[in-house]
Design a protein around this motif. Structure first.
Motif, PDB file in Angstrom:
ATOM      1  N   MET A   1       0.843  -1.172   0.000  1.00 54.82           N
ATOM      2  CA  MET A   1       0.000   0.000   0.000  1.00 54.82           C
ATOM      3  C   MET A   1       0.893   1.242   0.000  1.00 54.82           C
ATOM      4  N   SER A   2       0.500   2.234  -0.794  1.00 49.69           N
ATOM      5  CA  SER A   2       1.212   3.506  -0.855  1.00 49.69           C
ATOM      6  C   SER A   2       0.285   4.616  -0.389  1.00 49.69           C
ATOM      7  N   GLU A   3       0.835   5.547   0.389  1.00 52.32           N
ATOM      8  CA  GLU A   3       0.046   6.677   0.875  1.00 52.32           C
ATOM      9  C   GLU A   3       0.788   7.968   0.587  1.00 52.32           C
ATOM     10  N   VAL A  97      -4.976  16.981   1.423  1.00 48.31           N
ATOM     11  CA  VAL A  97      -5.490  15.893   0.590  1.00 48.31           C
ATOM     12  C   VAL A  97      -4.614  14.676   0.850  1.00 48.31           C
ATOM     13  N   HIS A  98      -5.264  13.536   1.053  1.00 49.12           N
ATOM     14  CA  HIS A  98      -4.565  12.278   1.344  1.00 49.12           C
ATOM     15  C   HIS A  98      -5.055  11.213   0.368  1.00 49.12           C
ATOM     16  N   LEU A  99      -4.148  10.473  -0.235  1.00 49.22           N
ATOM     17  CA  LEU A  99      -4.496   9.373  -1.132  1.00 49.22           C
ATOM     18  C   LEU A  99      -3.852   8.085  -0.633  1.00 49.22           C
ATOM     19  N   SER A 100      -4.604   6.993  -0.713  1.00 52.75           N
ATOM     20  CA  SER A 100      -4.097   5.660  -0.383  1.00 52.75           C
ATOM     21  C   SER A 100      -4.343   4.751  -1.581  1.00 52.75           C
ATOM     22  N   PHE A 101      -3.291   4.100  -2.063  1.00 45.62           N
ATOM     23  CA  PHE A 101      -3.394   3.150  -3.165  1.00 45.62           C
ATOM     24  C   PHE A 101      -3.165   1.751  -2.610  1.00 45.62           C
ATOM     25  N   PHE A 102      -4.185   0.902  -2.723  1.00 39.52           N
ATOM     26  CA  PHE A 102      -4.095  -0.456  -2.188  1.00 39.52           C
ATOM     27  C   PHE A 102      -3.570  -1.436  -3.218  1.00 39.52           C
ATOM     28  N   ASP A 103      -3.630  -1.047  -4.478  1.00 38.91           N
ATOM     29  CA  ASP A 103      -3.210  -1.894  -5.589  1.00 38.91           C
ATOM     30  C   ASP A 103      -2.112  -1.140  -6.332  1.00 38.91           C
ATOM     31  N   GLY A 109       2.911   6.362  -9.118  1.00 30.98           N
ATOM     32  CA  GLY A 109       4.266   6.645  -8.654  1.00 30.98           C
ATOM     33  C   GLY A 109       4.337   7.934  -7.865  1.00 30.98           C
ATOM     34  N   GLU A 110       5.324   7.987  -6.965  1.00 30.60           N
ATOM     35  CA  GLU A 110       5.440   9.098  -6.010  1.00 30.60           C
ATOM     36  C   GLU A 110       5.495  10.463  -6.686  1.00 30.60           C
ATOM     37  N   GLN A 111       6.390  10.648  -7.650  1.00 34.98           N
ATOM     38  CA  GLN A 111       6.540  11.973  -8.267  1.00 34.98           C
ATOM     39  C   GLN A 111       5.262  12.381  -8.990  1.00 34.98           C
ATOM     40  N   ALA A 112       4.645  11.467  -9.711  1.00 32.96           N
ATOM     41  CA  ALA A 112       3.410  11.784 -10.443  1.00 32.96           C
ATOM     42  C   ALA A 112       2.290  12.154  -9.480  1.00 32.96           C
ATOM     43  N   VAL A 113       2.181  11.431  -8.361  1.00 30.99           N
ATOM     44  CA  VAL A 113       1.123  11.720  -7.393  1.00 30.99           C
ATOM     45  C   VAL A 113       1.354  13.081  -6.738  1.00 30.99           C
ATOM     46  N   TYR A 114       2.582  13.342  -6.289  1.00 26.73           N
ATOM     47  CA  TYR A 114       2.847  14.630  -5.653  1.00 26.73           C
ATOM     48  C   TYR A 114       2.661  15.792  -6.629  1.00 26.73           C
ATOM     49  N   ASP A 115       3.074  15.619  -7.883  1.00 26.87           N
ATOM     50  CA  ASP A 115       2.854  16.666  -8.887  1.00 26.87           C
ATOM     51  C   ASP A 115       1.358  16.908  -9.080  1.00 26.87           C
ATOM     52  N   ALA A 116       0.576  15.827  -9.146  1.00 29.44           N
ATOM     53  CA  ALA A 116      -0.871  15.955  -9.330  1.00 29.44           C
ATOM     54  C   ALA A 116      -1.528  16.616  -8.115  1.00 29.44           C
ATOM     55  N   LEU A 117      -1.120  16.226  -6.901  1.00 29.75           N
ATOM     56  CA  LEU A 117      -1.686  16.830  -5.696  1.00 29.75           C
ATOM     57  C   LEU A 117      -1.337  18.315  -5.606  1.00 29.75           C
TER      58      LEU A 117
END
Length: 137
Positions: A1-3, A97-103, A109-117
């Motif tokens: 899991m990634s958060e 804003v908090h996101l959790s990916f279970f799959d 990926g970390e950079q893409a998620v942080y850029d999007a957030l």
């Protein structure tokens, strides 16, 4: 899991920020560019993801008294998220804003998620500023 989690201070009352964030008709104005939301009814939405080309049924719940939104995929359970608005005094708010990916297949990926957030929070702040400026003028 990634958060993942990001916060941003916005120069507006928390009620104004939450009202803008929770406006389902205007979610596309601040969500990541690759996500598009179609409201089916107040509790259910379909999210189209440009990256995968998939439409995914999702749940969206808004708790105005708590200034909190929660969402997630309905069937696959691949991810969930929440947005929380808190007043920090002097007419300002902090939005988290908090996101959790279970799959892992749903996690871009970390950079893409942080850029999007970061981009989403910046666009939300722009929407809030326009709303507050229009109400004042």
């Amino acid at each position: 899991m990634s958060e993942y989690e990001r916060s941003r201070t916005m120069p507006a009352q928390p009620e104004h920020v939450f009202d803008q964030a929770a406006n389902v008709a205007q979610l596309d104005a601040w969500l990541p560019d690759a996500l598009h939301v179609d409201a089916e009814d107040p509790a259910a939405v379909t999210v189209h993801e440009d990256r995968s080309g998939q439409d995914m049924p999702a749940l969206l719940r808004s708790e105005p008294d708590q200034m909190r939104m929660e969402w997630g995929t309905r069937e696959q359970g691949g991810y969930t998220g929440w947005l929380q608005v808190a007043g920090i005094g002097s007419g300002a708010s902090e939005v988290t804003v908090h996101l959790s990916f279970f799959d892992a297949g749903h996690d871009p990926g970390e950079q893409a998620v942080y850029d999007a957030l970061d981009g989403s929070l910046r666009r939300l702040e722009e929407q809030v500023r326009m709303r507050v400026d229009n109400a004042a003028g």
